[in-house]
Design an enzyme around this catalytic site. Structure first.
Site, PDB file in Angstrom:
ATOM      1  N   ARG A  42       0.191   7.249   1.242  1.00 33.90           N
ATOM      2  CA  ARG A  42       0.048   7.472   2.684  1.00 33.90           C
ATOM      3  C   ARG A  42       1.419   7.628   3.313  1.00 33.90           C
ATOM      4  NH1 ARG A  42      -4.482   4.228   6.033  1.00 33.90           N
ATOM      5  NH2 ARG A  42      -2.827   4.396   7.576  1.00 33.90           N
TER       6      ARG A  42
ATOM      7  N   ARG B   7       0.840  -1.202   0.000  1.00 33.43           N
ATOM      8  CA  ARG B   7       0.000   0.000   0.000  1.00 33.43           C
ATOM      9  C   ARG B   7       0.874   1.251   0.000  1.00 33.43           C
ATOM     10  NH1 ARG B   7      -4.377   0.587   4.674  1.00 33.43           N
ATOM     11  NH2 ARG B   7      -2.665   1.357   5.900  1.00 33.43           N
TER      12      ARG B   7
HETATM   13  P1  AMP Z   1      -5.648   4.283  10.030  1.00 36.04           P
HETATM   14  O1  AMP Z   1      -5.981   4.904   8.727  1.00 36.04           O
HETATM   15  O2  AMP Z   1      -6.870   3.811  10.767  1.00 36.04           O
HETATM   16  O3  AMP Z   1      -4.596   3.233   9.934  1.00 36.04           O
HETATM   17  O4  AMP Z   1      -5.050   5.448  10.955  1.00 36.04           O
HETATM   18  C1  AMP Z   1      -3.861   6.153  10.585  1.00 36.04           C
HETATM   19  C2  AMP Z   1      -3.283   6.871  11.805  1.00 36.04           C
HETATM   20  O5  AMP Z   1      -4.248   7.814  12.316  1.00 36.04           O
HETATM   21  C3  AMP Z   1      -2.974   5.986  13.006  1.00 36.04           C
HETATM   22  O6  AMP Z   1      -1.692   5.393  12.908  1.00 36.04           O
HETATM   23  C4  AMP Z   1      -3.058   6.975  14.160  1.00 36.04           C
HETATM   24  O7  AMP Z   1      -1.925   7.822  14.230  1.00 36.04           O
HETATM   25  C5  AMP Z   1      -4.235   7.836  13.734  1.00 36.04           C
HETATM   26  N1  AMP Z   1      -5.531   7.287  14.223  1.00 36.04           N
HETATM   27  C6  AMP Z   1      -6.556   6.785  13.467  1.00 36.04           C
HETATM   28  N2  AMP Z   1      -7.577   6.378  14.232  1.00 36.04           N
HETATM   29  C7  AMP Z   1      -7.195   6.627  15.513  1.00 36.04           C
HETATM   30  C8  AMP Z   1      -7.802   6.415  16.778  1.00 36.04           C
HETATM   31  N3  AMP Z   1      -9.019   5.859  16.891  1.00 36.04           N
HETATM   32  N4  AMP Z   1      -7.110   6.779  17.892  1.00 36.04           N
HETATM   33  C9  AMP Z   1      -5.889   7.337  17.817  1.00 36.04           C
HETATM   34  N5  AMP Z   1      -5.249   7.553  16.664  1.00 36.04           N
HETATM   35  C10 AMP Z   1      -5.885   7.211  15.514  1.00 36.04           C
END
Ligand code: AMP
Length: 193
Positions: free
Chosen positions: A134, A128
């Site tokens: 990203r 990815r």
């Molecule tokens: P994701 O797209 O869900 O993998 O999220 C990417 C990044 O956003 C994570 O590595 C965290 O830094 C932050 N993040 C997303 N969701 C959360 C959450 N529920 N709590 C804390 N940090 C979050």
């Protein structure tokens, strides 16, 4: 109301499967990762605060994420249901979500937890990283994110297991086969729209 938590480590396919569930069941998708990336892109105060944590693979502070979720739920009062993707990620977030839903006289219906081996996760996240743009899909940050998952997020599964709501789903195989397994569980509560 049908409230689903799609649970699993980074790279387990939550985003991909959420999209398929939304198309089929017409529920609202709430991804804290997507919401945060949009705040970062728009350079809001919240985005500026969150960016540093995201770039190094740490979790953003609970109060920031919980506030964001609350306004997002309020923004769609007529929803058939919600899929929470990437939230809750800590025990504190799970407790806060349970309270928020209770205020709205609803609760989590089921937690579907995607099971994927660590080797497969790393492989998917690196792939990815090569295509998605990203900023957090490089090897060092991936290792940190998987560590954060084990340190803070895995416990969320036990929180919902204790409520009798946790269902494990095999997250390896074809995207359609995984969706079939998820649908078989969702169909117990909600029919496709
Ligand atoms: P994701 O797209 O869900 O993998 O999220 C990417 C990044 O956003 C994570 O590595 C965290 O830094 C932050 N993040 C997303 N969701 C959360 C959450 N529920 N709590 C804390 N940090 C979050």
């Amino acid at each position: 109301m049908f409230n689903l938590i799609l649970f699993g480590p980074p790279g387990s396919g939550k985003g991909t499967q959420s999209q398929k569930i939304v198309d089929s069941y017409k529920v609202e998708h709430i991804s804290t990762g997507d919401l945060l990336r949009s705040e970062v892109k728009n350079e809001t105060a919240l985005g500026l605060e969150a960016k540093e944590y995201m770039d190094n693979g740490s979790l953003v502070p609970d109060e920031v994420v919980i506030g964001m979720i609350s306004s997002k739920i309020d923004a769609t009062p007529d929803a058939r249901g919600f899929i929470f993707d990437g939230f809750p990620r800590t025990k504190e977030q799970a407790v806060a979500l349970d309270k928020l839903l209770q205020l709205k006289e609803t609760s989590i219906t089921t937690v579907l937890s995607l099971q994927v081996s660590e080797d497969e996760l790393t492989k998917r996240l690196l792939e990815r990283g090569a295509t998605s743009g990203r900023s957090d899909d490089n090897e060092e940050v991936i290792t940190k994110r998987i560590k954060e998952y084990h340190a803070k997020t895995a416990i969320v599964a036990s929180h919902y297991d204790a409520q009798g709501k946790l269902v494990n789903i095999k997250g390896e195989g074809s995207i359609d086969d995984i969706f079939k397994s998820l649908s078989a569980e969702i169909d117990k509560y909600l029919q496709p729209a």
